[in-house]
Design a protein around this motif. Structure first.
Motif, PDB file in Angstrom:
ATOM      1  N   GLY A 404       0.841  -1.201   0.000  1.00  0.00           N
ATOM      2  CA  GLY A 404       0.000   0.000   0.000  1.00  0.00           C
ATOM      3  C   GLY A 404       0.875   1.250   0.000  1.00  0.00           C
ATOM      4  N   LYS A 405       0.252   2.381  -0.450  1.00  0.00           N
ATOM      5  CA  LYS A 405       1.012   3.634  -0.552  1.00  0.00           C
ATOM      6  C   LYS A 405       1.568   4.060   0.799  1.00  0.00           C
ATOM      7  N   SER A 406       0.743   3.924   1.876  1.00  0.00           N
ATOM      8  CA  SER A 406       1.207   4.430   3.175  1.00  0.00           C
ATOM      9  C   SER A 406       2.402   3.625   3.679  1.00  0.00           C
ATOM     10  N   ALA A 407       2.398   2.300   3.437  1.00  0.00           N
ATOM     11  CA  ALA A 407       3.543   1.478   3.875  1.00  0.00           C
ATOM     12  C   ALA A 407       4.804   1.883   3.100  1.00  0.00           C
ATOM     13  N   VAL A 408       4.653   2.085   1.786  1.00  0.00           N
ATOM     14  CA  VAL A 408       5.810   2.454   0.952  1.00  0.00           C
ATOM     15  C   VAL A 408       6.401   3.774   1.443  1.00  0.00           C
ATOM     16  N   LYS A 409       5.491   4.745   1.717  1.00  0.00           N
ATOM     17  CA  LYS A 409       5.936   6.086   2.125  1.00  0.00           C
ATOM     18  C   LYS A 409       6.648   6.031   3.473  1.00  0.00           C
ATOM     19  N   GLU A 410       6.026   5.324   4.418  1.00  0.00           N
ATOM     20  CA  GLU A 410       6.571   5.281   5.778  1.00  0.00           C
ATOM     21  C   GLU A 410       7.920   4.549   5.808  1.00  0.00           C
ATOM     22  N   MET A 411       8.026   3.465   5.073  1.00  0.00           N
ATOM     23  CA  MET A 411       9.294   2.717   5.056  1.00  0.00           C
ATOM     24  C   MET A 411      10.384   3.570   4.399  1.00  0.00           C
ATOM     25  N   ARG A 412      10.015   4.273   3.327  1.00  0.00           N
ATOM     26  CA  ARG A 412      11.007   5.117   2.648  1.00  0.00           C
ATOM     27  C   ARG A 412      11.518   6.206   3.600  1.00  0.00           C
ATOM     28  N   ARG A 413      10.569   6.779   4.401  1.00  0.00           N
ATOM     29  CA  ARG A 413      10.960   7.811   5.378  1.00  0.00           C
ATOM     30  C   ARG A 413      11.994   7.248   6.362  1.00  0.00           C
ATOM     31  N   ARG A 414      11.882   5.947   6.643  1.00  0.00           N
ATOM     32  CA  ARG A 414      12.833   5.334   7.589  1.00  0.00           C
ATOM     33  C   ARG A 414      14.048   4.723   6.870  1.00  0.00           C
ATOM     34  N   GLY A 415      14.172   4.993   5.556  1.00  0.00           N
ATOM     35  CA  GLY A 415      15.381   4.580   4.849  1.00  0.00           C
ATOM     36  C   GLY A 415      15.325   3.209   4.185  1.00  0.00           C
ATOM     37  N   VAL A 416      14.142   2.582   4.145  1.00  0.00           N
ATOM     38  CA  VAL A 416      14.055   1.267   3.486  1.00  0.00           C
ATOM     39  C   VAL A 416      13.077   1.366   2.308  1.00  0.00           C
ATOM     40  N   ILE A 417      13.535   0.893   1.148  1.00  0.00           N
ATOM     41  CA  ILE A 417      12.688   0.956  -0.053  1.00  0.00           C
ATOM     42  C   ILE A 417      11.845  -0.324  -0.121  1.00  0.00           C
ATOM     43  N   ILE A 418      10.542  -0.164  -0.404  1.00  0.00           N
ATOM     44  CA  ILE A 418       9.734  -1.344  -0.737  1.00  0.00           C
ATOM     45  C   ILE A 418       9.662  -1.411  -2.256  1.00  0.00           C
ATOM     46  N   ASP A 419      10.001  -2.564  -2.820  1.00  0.00           N
ATOM     47  CA  ASP A 419      10.030  -2.702  -4.277  1.00  0.00           C
ATOM     48  C   ASP A 419       9.147  -3.885  -4.679  1.00  0.00           C
ATOM     49  N   THR A 420       8.133  -3.613  -5.511  1.00  0.00           N
ATOM     50  CA  THR A 420       7.244  -4.709  -5.926  1.00  0.00           C
ATOM     51  C   THR A 420       7.567  -5.214  -7.342  1.00  0.00           C
ATOM     52  N   THR A 421       8.615  -4.653  -7.953  1.00  0.00           N
ATOM     53  CA  THR A 421       8.927  -5.124  -9.318  1.00  0.00           C
ATOM     54  C   THR A 421       9.467  -6.557  -9.307  1.00  0.00           C
ATOM     55  N   GLY A 422       9.900  -7.001  -8.123  1.00  0.00           N
ATOM     56  CA  GLY A 422      10.376  -8.391  -8.027  1.00  0.00           C
ATOM     57  C   GLY A 422       9.258  -9.344  -7.625  1.00  0.00           C
ATOM     58  N   GLY A 423       8.010  -8.816  -7.549  1.00  0.00           N
ATOM     59  CA  GLY A 423       6.876  -9.655  -7.138  1.00  0.00           C
ATOM     60  C   GLY A 423       6.683 -10.839  -8.072  1.00  0.00           C
ATOM     61  N   TYR A 424       6.387 -11.984  -7.508  1.00  0.00           N
ATOM     62  CA  TYR A 424       6.140 -13.241  -8.232  1.00  0.00           C
ATOM     63  C   TYR A 424       7.365 -13.749  -8.980  1.00  0.00           C
ATOM     64  N   LYS A 425       8.542 -13.268  -8.596  1.00  0.00           N
ATOM     65  CA  LYS A 425       9.748 -13.858  -9.177  1.00  0.00           C
ATOM     66  C   LYS A 425      10.277 -14.877  -8.180  1.00  0.00           C
ATOM     67  N   LEU A 426      11.136 -15.770  -8.650  1.00  0.00           N
ATOM     68  CA  LEU A 426      11.807 -16.691  -7.741  1.00  0.00           C
ATOM     69  C   LEU A 426      12.669 -15.856  -6.801  1.00  0.00           C
ATOM     70  N   LEU A 427      12.881 -16.353  -5.577  1.00  0.00           N
ATOM     71  CA  LEU A 427      13.504 -15.525  -4.542  1.00  0.00           C
ATOM     72  C   LEU A 427      14.828 -14.913  -4.994  1.00  0.00           C
ATOM     73  N   GLU A 428      15.698 -15.786  -5.515  1.00  0.00           N
ATOM     74  CA  GLU A 428      17.025 -15.289  -5.885  1.00  0.00           C
ATOM     75  C   GLU A 428      16.942 -14.292  -7.042  1.00  0.00           C
ATOM     76  N   ASP A 429      16.074 -14.604  -8.007  1.00  0.00           N
ATOM     77  CA  ASP A 429      15.877 -13.692  -9.148  1.00  0.00           C
ATOM     78  C   ASP A 429      15.386 -12.344  -8.671  1.00  0.00           C
ATOM     79  N   ALA A 430      14.419 -12.386  -7.723  1.00  0.00           N
ATOM     80  CA  ALA A 430      13.830 -11.146  -7.208  1.00  0.00           C
ATOM     81  C   ALA A 430      14.911 -10.326  -6.517  1.00  0.00           C
ATOM     82  N   ALA A 431      15.704 -10.981  -5.652  1.00  0.00           N
ATOM     83  CA  ALA A 431      16.758 -10.267  -4.924  1.00  0.00           C
ATOM     84  C   ALA A 431      17.768  -9.685  -5.910  1.00  0.00           C
ATOM     85  N   TRP A 432      18.143 -10.493  -6.896  1.00  0.00           N
ATOM     86  CA  TRP A 432      19.171 -10.058  -7.854  1.00  0.00           C
ATOM     87  C   TRP A 432      18.674  -8.904  -8.724  1.00  0.00           C
ATOM     88  N   SER A 433      17.460  -9.039  -9.301  1.00  0.00           N
ATOM     89  CA  SER A 433      17.006  -8.008 -10.242  1.00  0.00           C
ATOM     90  C   SER A 433      16.792  -6.671  -9.528  1.00  0.00           C
TER      91      SER A 433
END
Ligand code: CLF
Ligand code: SF4
Length: 448
Positions: A404-433
């Motif tokens: 959700g937008k609020s989670a993305v915003k709040e995490m970014r404020r605390r220095g952690v990016i939420i990235d959904t472009t790796g969604g539904y990828k295999l774990l290693e692929d998601a981490a790597w890409s």
């Protein structure tokens, strides 16, 4: 394309050539679980109904498990010629798993014919990979070429982060399908169209589909009868949409044959296979019949697969990473429920696979878990955010399927990016890409 070339390309494909159906075998690898549309004849508890009988479901494999299966099966199944990816969701809604599987197959044995089946929504985005991997046969399911009819067939589509319904959904889907097919035909890929014949909805429209695809240079048309028993639990089954009778199927096939240029261009031997089907069409291979010798050899097969997979990974690292990125490292946490894919929303994320990502690749460091008591099952987002931040305080990025937008915003404020472009990828692929993109971005910012 020269006629002989086409002949050579289909003579070992049991679906594209009717003379090959009792001589050559295909194996479907169920590596693609997600789907980006909802067809009203499909119950997503089961396999993709664009090629499958409803009511059966296939266990999902990772690309490496898929290669292992192929190597084992090949020892017992003569004339295995085609490697197909047909679900259990949509091959191109899971591009990472689909292409990695076919990449592994190509590295193992370049003689197999790679084949995929898709609803076409993501097709135009993947033409380059299809051509690069030599995927010579692609099936696209098109059951209507008029969005007014299409809207009765699809409940929704999910495209570029937005869910569409009604005529708008059908229009976007059709545009993407036609665009993708044209691009494939221009590149010399053989395209087959599957159309689901749905009484009262598209039975009088199937010839229009044939006209359109003929115009685009499609190779073969496959009319699949709707399966609509009440126990399938699909929207159409619940609404009482009937299955077509033999007369209706024959009429549709006859009309399409007239348009497509004869019965060689209209498939009549389709078995509506499941997403993990193996064998000749109509003569399924029993995986439990593998010999003791093959089973005993499985450790050797596993190490063969690992070595193919490692050599591909190192090629990819060399291709995708800059020298500067090899000296930097970030931690990327991938949220997962099924433990092989980034399949869970941020709100429901409890287990995180933490990867060290550098220009040398993605390596699993550890698995971290949030343990909520039952009484905390409905924990508020603010509490969940705090817990995630504590658990992953040293990570730069969290990968999940949706946030959700609020989670993305709040995490970014605390220095952690939420990235959904790796969604539904295999774990290693998601981490790597996701990780290599962040690393390269941070390096280009510093050097700019
Ligand atoms: Fe599989 Fe489909 Fe390739 Fe064939 S099936 S992905 S084109 S290798 Fe064949 Fe099965 Fe019918 Fe499909 S009989 S459901 S048409
Ligand atoms: Fe089901 Fe296949 Fe349609 Fe997706 S494309 S909804 S998996 S039939």
């Amino acid at each position: 394309m020269h006629k002989d070339t086409v002949k050579e390309r289909i003579e070992k494909h049991p679906c594209y050539c009717k003379d090959a159906h009792d001589k050559f075998a295909r194996i479907h690898l169920p590596v693609a679980p997600a789907c980006n549309i909802q067809c009203n004849y499909c119950n997503r508890k089961y396999d993709c109904s664009n090629e499958s009988r409803p009511g059966v479901t296939s266990g999902v494999l990772s690309p490496e498990q898929a290669l292992e299966k192929v190597i084992m099966v090949k020892q017992s199944l003569e004339n295995l010629s085609v490697i197909g990816i047909a679900g259990p969701g949509d091959a191109l809604a899971n591009p990472s798993a689909t292409f990695q599987t076919l990449r592994l197959m190509k590295a193992y044995n370049n003689e197999f014919i790679p084949c995929i089946s898709t609803n076409g929504l993501n097709l135009p985005d993947h033409i380059d990979e299809i051509v690069e991997l030599g995927i010579s046969h692609v099936t696209v399911t098109i059951s209507a070429v008029d969005p007014e009819i299409g809207q009765k067939i699809y409940s929704w589509i999910h495209y570029e982060g937005v869910t569409y319904q009604g005529v708008e959904a059908a229009k976007i889907l059709l545009e993407r399908q036609l665009k993708g097919i044209k691009m494939l035909v221009d590149k010399g890929v053989l395209v087959k169209i599957n159309s689901v014949l749905i009484p009262g909805i598209n039975d009088l429209h199937i010839s229009e589909v044939a006209k359109k695809i003929k115009e685009l240079g499609v190779f073969i048309h496959n009319i699949i009868p709707l399966m609509s028993k009440p126990e399938y639990g699909t929207k159409f089954a619940k609404e009482g949409v009937p299955e077509p009778d033999i007369k209706m199927i024959a009429k549709a096939r006859f009309e399409c044959a007239e348009i497509m240029g004869g019965f060689d261009s209209v498939m009549q031997h389709c078995r509506q296979c499941r997403a993990d089907a193996i064998g000749k069409l109509g003569e399924e291979f029993d995986i439990n019949s593998l010999s003791d010798e093959v089973i005993e050899n499985s450790a050797t097969v596993k190490s063969q697969v690992m070595s193919i997979s490692r050599s591909l990974a190192s090629e990819s690292v060399t291709k995708n990473s800059s020298r500067a990125s090899r000296n930097k490292m970030i931690l990327v946490a991938v949220a997962t429920e099924n433990k092989y894919m980034s399949d869970v929303t941020f709100k429901n994320a409890r287990t995180f696979y933490v990867y060290e990502v550098s220009g040398w690749g993605a390596h699993l460091r550890e698995i971290r878990t949030l343990k909520y008591e039952d009484s905390e099952a409905c924990i508020k987002l603010s509490g969940h955010l705090k817990n995630v931040l504590e658990l992953l305080s040293d990570c730069s990025v969290v990968v999940c399927s949706v946030a959700g937008k609020s989670a993305v915003k709040e995490m970014r404020r605390r220095g952690v990016i939420i990235d959904t472009t790796g969604g539904y990828k295999l774990l290693e692929d998601a981490a790597w890409s996701v990780g290599i993109k962040r690393l390269n971005d941070s390096i280009s910012k510093v050097t700019a």
